[in-house]
Design a protein around this motif. Structure first.
Motif, PDB file in Angstrom:
ATOM      1  N   PHE A  15       0.862  -1.189   0.000  1.00  0.00           N
ATOM      2  CA  PHE A  15       0.000   0.000   0.000  1.00  0.00           C
ATOM      3  C   PHE A  15       0.905   1.249   0.000  1.00  0.00           C
ATOM      4  CE2 PHE A  15      -3.278   2.899   1.218  1.00  0.00           C
ATOM      5  CZ  PHE A  15      -4.498   2.267   0.995  1.00  0.00           C
ATOM      6  N   ASN A  16       0.616   2.198  -0.862  1.00  0.00           N
ATOM      7  CA  ASN A  16       1.474   3.387  -1.031  1.00  0.00           C
ATOM      8  C   ASN A  16       2.878   2.981  -1.506  1.00  0.00           C
ATOM      9  OD1 ASN A  16      -0.437   5.376  -0.194  1.00  0.00           O
ATOM     10  ND2 ASN A  16      -0.030   4.868   1.932  1.00  0.00           N
ATOM     11  N   GLY A  71      -0.480  -4.641   3.067  1.00  0.00           N
ATOM     12  CA  GLY A  71      -0.473  -3.318   3.695  1.00  0.00           C
ATOM     13  C   GLY A  71       0.197  -3.371   5.053  1.00  0.00           C
ATOM     14  N   ALA A  72       0.275  -2.215   5.694  1.00  0.00           N
ATOM     15  CA  ALA A  72       0.940  -2.133   7.002  1.00  0.00           C
ATOM     16  C   ALA A  72       0.233  -2.995   8.041  1.00  0.00           C
ATOM     17  CB  ALA A  72       0.985  -0.682   7.462  1.00  0.00           C
ATOM     18  N   TRP A  73      -1.071  -3.145   7.893  1.00  0.00           N
ATOM     19  CA  TRP A  73      -1.832  -3.972   8.840  1.00  0.00           C
ATOM     20  C   TRP A  73      -1.274  -5.398   8.899  1.00  0.00           C
ATOM     21  CZ3 TRP A  73      -5.579  -2.941  12.325  1.00  0.00           C
ATOM     22  CH2 TRP A  73      -6.315  -4.008  12.817  1.00  0.00           C
ATOM     23  N   GLU A  74      -0.840  -5.911   7.750  1.00  0.00           N
ATOM     24  CA  GLU A  74      -0.357  -7.296   7.668  1.00  0.00           C
ATOM     25  C   GLU A  74       1.125  -7.442   8.052  1.00  0.00           C
ATOM     26  OE1 GLU A  74      -2.310  -5.928   5.138  1.00  0.00           O
ATOM     27  OE2 GLU A  74      -4.089  -7.032   5.810  1.00  0.00           O
ATOM     28  N   SER A  79      -5.268   9.340   3.206  1.00  0.00           N
ATOM     29  CA  SER A  79      -5.846   8.311   2.352  1.00  0.00           C
ATOM     30  C   SER A  79      -6.692   7.289   3.103  1.00  0.00           C
ATOM     31  CB  SER A  79      -4.738   7.613   1.551  1.00  0.00           C
ATOM     32  OG  SER A  79      -3.692   7.209   2.396  1.00  0.00           O
ATOM     33  N   THR A  80      -6.937   7.522   4.379  1.00  0.00           N
ATOM     34  CA  THR A  80      -7.739   6.517   5.092  1.00  0.00           C
ATOM     35  C   THR A  80      -8.479   7.107   6.286  1.00  0.00           C
ATOM     36  OG1 THR A  80      -7.727   4.448   6.333  1.00  0.00           O
ATOM     37  CG2 THR A  80      -5.749   5.763   6.458  1.00  0.00           C
ATOM     38  N   ALA A 117       4.009   2.702   4.619  1.00  0.00           N
ATOM     39  CA  ALA A 117       3.627   4.113   4.657  1.00  0.00           C
ATOM     40  C   ALA A 117       2.130   4.192   4.947  1.00  0.00           C
ATOM     41  CB  ALA A 117       3.948   4.788   3.327  1.00  0.00           C
ATOM     42  N   VAL A 118       1.809   4.709   6.117  1.00  0.00           N
ATOM     43  CA  VAL A 118       0.401   4.909   6.476  1.00  0.00           C
ATOM     44  C   VAL A 118       0.170   6.414   6.477  1.00  0.00           C
ATOM     45  CG1 VAL A 118      -1.451   4.294   8.049  1.00  0.00           C
ATOM     46  CG2 VAL A 118       0.614   2.873   7.961  1.00  0.00           C
ATOM     47  N   ILE A 119      -0.689   6.835   5.556  1.00  0.00           N
ATOM     48  CA  ILE A 119      -0.860   8.273   5.319  1.00  0.00           C
ATOM     49  C   ILE A 119      -2.301   8.655   5.662  1.00  0.00           C
ATOM     50  CG2 ILE A 119      -0.713  10.105   3.575  1.00  0.00           C
ATOM     51  CD1 ILE A 119       1.371   8.273   2.127  1.00  0.00           C
ATOM     52  N   HIS A 171      -9.352   5.034   8.642  1.00  0.00           N
ATOM     53  CA  HIS A 171      -8.947   4.206   9.783  1.00  0.00           C
ATOM     54  C   HIS A 171      -7.430   4.257   9.998  1.00  0.00           C
ATOM     55  CE1 HIS A 171      -9.406   1.523   6.263  1.00  0.00           C
ATOM     56  NE2 HIS A 171      -8.365   0.873   6.730  1.00  0.00           N
ATOM     57  N   VAL A 174      -4.811   1.370  11.633  1.00  0.00           N
ATOM     58  CA  VAL A 174      -3.747   0.725  10.842  1.00  0.00           C
ATOM     59  C   VAL A 174      -2.378   1.079  11.422  1.00  0.00           C
ATOM     60  CG1 VAL A 174      -2.663   0.549   8.579  1.00  0.00           C
ATOM     61  CG2 VAL A 174      -5.154   0.646   8.746  1.00  0.00           C
TER      62      VAL A 174
HETATM   63  N1  INI Z   1      -2.186   0.249   4.478  1.00  0.00           N
HETATM   64  C1  INI Z   1      -1.038   0.927   4.471  1.00  0.00           C
HETATM   65  O1  INI Z   1       0.042   0.323   4.488  1.00  0.00           O
HETATM   66  N2  INI Z   1      -1.042   2.290   4.424  1.00  0.00           N
HETATM   67  C2  INI Z   1      -2.213   2.998   4.405  1.00  0.00           C
HETATM   68  O2  INI Z   1      -2.170   4.262   4.366  1.00  0.00           O
HETATM   69  C3  INI Z   1      -3.436   2.285   4.398  1.00  0.00           C
HETATM   70  N3  INI Z   1      -4.694   2.994   4.310  1.00  0.00           N
HETATM   71  O3  INI Z   1      -4.678   4.164   3.961  1.00  0.00           O
HETATM   72  O4  INI Z   1      -5.741   2.432   4.530  1.00  0.00           O
HETATM   73  C4  INI Z   1      -3.394   0.876   4.453  1.00  0.00           C
HETATM   74  N4  INI Z   1      -4.526   0.172   4.450  1.00  0.00           N
HETATM   75  C5  INI Z   1      -4.560  -1.253   4.140  1.00  0.00           C
HETATM   76  C6  INI Z   1      -4.309  -2.107   5.353  1.00  0.00           C
HETATM   77  O5  INI Z   1      -2.939  -2.066   5.731  1.00  0.00           O
HETATM   78  C7  INI Z   1      -4.667  -3.578   5.060  1.00  0.00           C
HETATM   79  O6  INI Z   1      -3.853  -4.071   4.031  1.00  0.00           O
HETATM   80  C8  INI Z   1      -6.132  -3.750   4.657  1.00  0.00           C
HETATM   81  O7  INI Z   1      -6.992  -3.162   5.625  1.00  0.00           O
HETATM   82  C9  INI Z   1      -6.496  -5.267   4.534  1.00  0.00           C
HETATM   83  O8  INI Z   1      -6.303  -5.938   5.786  1.00  0.00           O
END
Ligand code: INI
Length: 158
Positions: free
Chosen positions: A22-23, A55-58, A85-86, A80-82, A88, A92
């Motif tokens: 993501f990003n 994404g960062a969540w994983e 763009s979200t 990168a959690v910005i 939540h 995250v």
């Molecule tokens: N994941 C990121 O790494 N950066 C973000 O800014 C972001 N936003 O904006 O939502 C983000 N979301 C995805 C998240 O990490 C998971 O992959 C997704 O929710 C599926 O579990």
């Protein structure tokens, strides 16, 4: 009195870099910095594995698998959690940070935090190789330093 401090030399072992896709415009630059940081300090490219998570969540569960494998001296996490763009962002960013720290403490393997948490794209770009340095490179050097520091400290029961 004895003082212990890690240095960036005489490092051995394999290193994993866990990246969040993501990003990825930003994360690619963090990865570039991390690879540069490791290889300039003597880690062979063949001793580095790069793993991409959605994404960062994983990142925490991926870092956990890498750390538990017994293969790596350290794991460098990049993302990168910005906020822009979200909705939540807090979830995250917060859970990513907490999860990564938990995995490091559970496994005893240094897992460094090269995950940007910014309000804007511009702030992320500043930290990904422009005017505020490259946080991927910083996380890579922190991994080398912590591996070296831990090698100097006794490993007691715990
Ligand atoms: N994941 C990121 O790494 N950066 C973000 O800014 C972001 N936003 O904006 O939502 C983000 N979301 C995805 C998240 O990490 C998971 O992959 C997704 O929710 C599926 O579990």
């Amino acid at each position: 009195m004895a003082t212990f401090e890690g240095n960036l030399t005489a490092t051995t072992g394999r290193y994993a870099i866990a990246c969040a896709r993501f990003n990825d415009l930003i994360v690619d630059r963090l990865l570039h910095g991390a690879l540069d940081g490791l290889t300039r300090h003597g880690i062979a490219a063949d001793d580095i594995d790069v793993v991409w998570a959605p994404g960062a969540w994983e990142l925490p569960v991926v870092a956990q698998r890498l750390a538990r494998s017994g293969t790596y001296a350290a794991v460098v996490c990049l993302g990168a959690v910005i906020r822009g763009s979200t909705a939540h962002f807090e979830h995250v960013a917060g859970q990513c940070a907490a999860g990564i720290q938990r995995v490091a403490l559970e496994t005893g393997i240094p897992i460094t935090f090269g995950v940007l948490t910014t309000d804007t794209n511009e702030q992320a770009i500043e930290r990904a190789g422009t005017k505020a340095g490259n946080k991927g490179a910083d996380a890579a050097l922190a991994a080398l330093e912590t591996v070296n520091l831990l090698s100097q400290l006794a490993d007691g029961p715990g």
